[in-house]
Design a protein around this motif. Structure first.
Motif, short mmCIF file in Angstrom:
data_model
loop_
_atom_site.label_atom_id
_atom_site.label_comp_id
_atom_site.label_asym_id
_atom_site.label_seq_id
_atom_site.Cartn_x
_atom_site.Cartn_y
_atom_site.Cartn_z
N GLU A 12 0.80 -1.23 0.00
CA GLU A 12 0.00 0.00 0.00
C GLU A 12 0.83 1.28 0.00
O GLU A 12 0.33 2.34 -0.30
CB GLU A 12 -0.94 0.01 1.22
N SER A 15 -0.17 4.34 4.99
CA SER A 15 -1.45 4.09 5.65
C SER A 15 -1.45 4.79 7.00
O SER A 15 -0.41 4.92 7.64
CB SER A 15 -1.66 2.59 5.83
N SER A 16 -2.63 5.19 7.43
CA SER A 16 -2.74 5.81 8.75
C SER A 16 -2.83 4.72 9.81
O SER A 16 -3.18 3.57 9.52
CB SER A 16 -3.97 6.72 8.83
N GLU A 18 -5.03 4.52 12.08
CA GLU A 18 -6.43 4.12 12.17
C GLU A 18 -6.81 3.12 11.08
O GLU A 18 -7.55 2.17 11.32
CB GLU A 18 -7.35 5.36 12.11
N GLN A 19 -6.32 3.35 9.86
CA GLN A 19 -6.60 2.41 8.77
C GLN A 19 -6.00 1.04 9.06
O GLN A 19 -6.64 0.02 8.82
CB GLN A 19 -6.02 2.95 7.46
N LYS A 22 -8.05 -0.81 11.71
CA LYS A 22 -9.27 -1.39 11.14
C LYS A 22 -8.96 -2.62 10.29
O LYS A 22 -9.64 -3.63 10.37
CB LYS A 22 -10.01 -0.35 10.30
N LYS A 23 -7.93 -2.52 9.47
CA LYS A 23 -7.56 -3.61 8.58
C LYS A 23 -7.20 -4.87 9.36
O LYS A 23 -7.61 -5.97 9.02
CB LYS A 23 -6.39 -3.17 7.69
N TYR A 67 0.70 8.68 10.20
CA TYR A 67 0.82 7.90 8.96
C TYR A 67 2.11 7.14 8.98
O TYR A 67 3.14 7.64 9.41
CB TYR A 67 0.78 8.82 7.74
#
Length: 74
Positions: A12, A15-16, A18-19, A22-23, A67
Motif C-alpha cells: 500500500e 497508511s494511517s 487508524e486504517q 481497522k484492517k 501515517y
C-alpha cells in the motif's frame, strides 16, 4: 503479525494508524508499538505531529493522525 504489517505497507506504500487498526482488527494503542519496531529498523517512516500543538484548548490531542510509509530501500 509484524511481517503482515510490513507486507501490507509494502503493497500500500502509506497508511494511517487508524486504517491499519481497522484492517488488522486490533486496537491502535496495541498496534503502535509493533509499527515502532519497523520504524526503528528503518523499514517504515512515521509522519504526523510528534507533540501536541501546545494550545491550551487540548482539542487536537485525540484526533492527531499518524501515517506510516514503507521505505523502498529498506
Amino acid at each position: 503479525m509484524l511481517f503482515a504489517l510490513r507486507d501490507y505497507l509494502a503493497r500500500e506504500k502509506i497508511s494511517s494508524l487508524e486504517q491499519l487498526a481497522k484492517k488488522f482488527k486490533i486496537n491502535a494503542l496495541a498496534l503502535s508499538p509493533m509499527l515502532d519496531i519497523w520504524v526503528m529498523r528503518g523499514v517504515l517512516q512515521v509522519y504526523g505531529p510528534q507533540t501536541a500543538c501546545m494550545a491550551s484548548c487540548m482539542g487536537c490531542g485525540e484526533h492527531v493522525v499518524k501515517y506510516y510509509r514503507y521505505v523502498e530501500d529498506a
